[in-house]
Design a protein around this motif. Structure first.
Motif: not given
Length: 698
Positions: A556-559, A584-587, A602-608
């Protein structure tokens, strides 16, 4: 020395008159091991050999057959005159019929003393000086009749006159006086006052004599003589013979046993086993004896005076205490009845020195070999032989056989069985693409001999633009071939077949790529656009990309981060990723995306918002994890078996779900750090999802 050379020449003449034929002999080692099969020569010696003393005839006073018996000082055969087969020395009585023999030549003995028992010189001399073998001595001693019946003796005057024709002075021997009971001869050839009294003691009138000579006589029991072999002539009417004596000493401990296996096509087969003690007694060859009568008595040999020797066969070297013998019966005995018309015996023979130069000095007590009257196969273990081999697609069959242990014939048992078909044994599949990627053919070939079957399938091909064309650069199409046969795996190929664009964004038509008349492109200019050029206009947006070892897919609008390849060390899941010309935002981190990789932190950022099932399972080098502020769901076994994971930090307060075993089997005593307000909630969520002993703190 001349006499010894003569005896050897005579022995060679005997061996010159032999008959050779084929014989199968199977030897078995004395201690364990497989049977050893060999072909041996059969040497028949009946022309010069007879049973017992049957061949020694024409016995008369003054003219003698000669026997070789014993060795003078261990170097030269002693020669004896045969005096009688019916009488013994005067003054003695023997119940066993004997062969009376008298030595022709003096046996010299050094270091003479005034008094000695005659037998001392023959029983107690050193090995180098021994005159008779231990067996020869036993044969004489075992007469055991009367006081002197078993001793080596000296003839009396009356014996000399009887057996030498009343002419004792003309013979080699001389008699020394009327009053003396026995006679001797000294080294000088003159008679001195030596004599032997009735007790067997030697006396001398001349004390200083150092050398004395004896010419002993003795009785040899006929039931201890197995063979007499003629080895030459004593004169024109009398022969020279060698005796084969029967060794039955300690018969309860030393013996030969035979067991008949069977008879087939006139051949008999039997096994033998010899007591191990015999191998230390210089036995050197095996023999087969065929007679017309029974030759074995209760203890010794039977009376063989009227027994005929059909065959006396040298079977070859005696080397093993166990073995098997196969021998073909003489033609004239094949239709006769065993035990009535003929008898068969097996024995071993030898020389004092273990050699085998023809006739033997001694033999073991023979063992009787029973022979069936009729021929019949004797079969070994059955085995299978393939009559029609199986192939890849057709079953075969086999038949059961067994071989005759005697004649070797292969005979069917009548049993049959099938052999399952083999089935194809294919090589690895081979895939062939057409140059334009439109077709893909899978094939595999059976590698068995005489088969070579090929199995083929045309794949169902689909295509997708992988990389759109750009100004001055061709685009790439990914072609995928799928097959209904599960043996064939899905195949892909990338082909640069989308024309590059010019500066105006129009496809560049290269020579040879024009369309056929009537196949106009979207611009309406006939023959300007190829089918590949149309892909540029109709191409779908790019939906996947590989960035820094991670594979992302548009959703969709994400990855979402779907998988990784060869990633290690510190890894940060970015907030956005560029796929095609768009960010694309990574969700989402997909299931098993990092499974068994070698990342260390490991570091998980943003929109995940979601970490999939088993996303980091088995990352044994992972030590530290920072879970982003927007994460709401952690899948089951997400960090399962991360055995070195010791620090997990939650940045946000949005986690609503943690799957089973998400943090199981991490490092003992690991620490979870949560926001202050979520300590109680996260503690509850982690219950049973991690190991006992971990620390959860704010």
């Amino acid at each position: 020395m001349k006499r010894k050379k003569l005896m050897k020449q005579m022995g060679r003449k005997v061996l010159g008159a032999v008959l050779a034929c084929a014989l199968s002999v199977t030897m078995v080692p004395a201690v364990g091991g497989e049977a050893i099969k060999a072909e041996a020569a059969v040497v028949k010696t009946t022309a010069n050999t007879s049973l017992g003393a049957n061949s020694i005839t024409n016995i008369e006073p003054g003219h003698f057959n000669v026997i070789t018996y014993g060795m003078a000082d261990g170097r030269e055969e002693l020669l004896f005159n045969v005096l009688s087969k019916t009488k013994c020395q005067s003054g003695f009585t023997v119940s066993t019929p004997c062969l009376l023999i008298d030595c022709k030549m003096p046996v010299w003995e050094n270091s003479h003393r005034s008094t000695y028992d005659v037998n001392y010189y023959f029983r107690t001399a050193s090995v180098e000086q021994a005159h008779f073998s231990p067996l020869e001595s036993r044969v004489i001693q075992e007469i055991d009749d009367g006081y002197h019946g078993w001793d080596y003796c000296l003839l009396s005057k009356s014996d000399i006159n009887e057996f030498y024709g009343n002419n004792s002075q003309a013979m080699i021997k001389s008699y020394n006086g009327i009053k003396r009971d026995w006679w001797l001869r000294d080294t000088y050839g003159t008679d001195y006052g030596y004599y032997v009294n009735t007790n067997g003691s030697v006396y001398s009138d001349k004390k200083n004599t150092q050398v004395i000579g004896f010419t002993p006589s003795m009785n040899i029991p006929l039931n201890k003589i197995l063979f007499s072999t003629k080895v030459g002539q004593a004169d024109s009417t009398h022969g020279m013979y060698k005796l084969t004596l029967l060794d039955k000493y300690d018969s309860d401990k030393r013996k030969i046993t035979t067991k008949t296996i069977g008879r087939c096509q006139g051949k008999i087969k039997f096994s033998y086993e010899v007591d191990a003690n015999y191998k230390y007694n210089n036995y050197s060859r095996m023999s087969l004896i065929i007679t017309n009568k029974q030759i074995l008595g209760d203890k010794y040999l039977a009376d063989m005076s009227n027994t005929k020797l059909y065959e006396y066969v040298n079977l070859g070297k005696y080397e093993n205490a166990k073995g098997e013998i196969t021998y073909e019966l003489p033609f004239d005995l094949k239709n006769k009845t065993y035990g009535k018309d003929y008898f068969v015996y097996f024995t071993i023979e030898g020389e004092p020195d273990g050699s085998d130069n023809g006739s033997s000095y001694f033999a073991a007590f023979p063992s009787q070999v029973n022979v069936p009257d009729t021929d019949a196969h004797v079969f070994g273990e059955p085995y299978w032989r393939v009559s029609a081999p199986a192939s890849c697609e057709r079953a075969g069959n086999k038949q059961e056989y067994h071989d005759c242990l005697i004649c070797g014939e292969h005979v069917r048992t009548g049993n049959r069985d099938s052999i399952p078909r083999l089935g194809h044994d294919y090589e690895d599949p081979v895939y062939e693409w057409s140059a334009d990627g439109k077709t893909c053919t899978a094939s595999r070939t059976c590698k068995r001999d005489k088969c070579g079957k090929v199995e083929k399938e045309e794949g169902l091909v689909s295509s997708k633009v992988k990389t759109p064309a750009s100004i001055g650069k061709k685009g790439t199409t990914t072609y995928t071939a799928e097959f209904t046969n599960k043996i064939f795996k899905t195949q892909t190929i990338d082909i640069e077949d989308i024309p590059a664009l010019d500066k105006d964004g129009k496809p560049i038509i290269e020579p040879g790529e024009e369309t056929k008349p009537g196949e106009e492109g979207k611009s309406g200019e006939a023959g300007k656009l190829t089918e590949e050029a149309k892909k540029v206009e109709d191409a779908a947006p790019v939906t996947e990309a590989d960035v820094e070892g991670a594979h992302y897919k548009v959703d969709g609008e994400n990855a979402s981060l779907e998988s990784t390849k060869d990633v290690s060390g510190d890894f940060t899941v970015p907030g956005t990723v560029k796929i095609g010309d768009k960010d694309y935002p990574v969700n989402k981190i997909g299931p098993s995306a990092f499974k068994n990789t070698e990342i260390t932190s490991l570091a998980v950022e943003g929109e995940v918002t979601e970490i999939g099932d088993s996303a980091f399972e088995g990352c044994k080098k992972l030590k530290k994890v920072t879970i982003g502020a927007n994460i709401t769901k952690i899948g089951k076994k997400a960090f399962f078996k991360c055995s070195n994971l010791k620090k997990i930090t939650f940045k946000g307060a949005k986690v609503k779900s943690i799957g089973a075993k998400a943090f199981k089997k991490i490092k003992k005593g690991a620490t979870f750090k949560t926001p202050k307000k979520k300590l109680k909630a996260y503690t509850k969520l982690l219950k049973k999802k991690t190991d006992a002993g971990v620390k959860i703190k704010k």
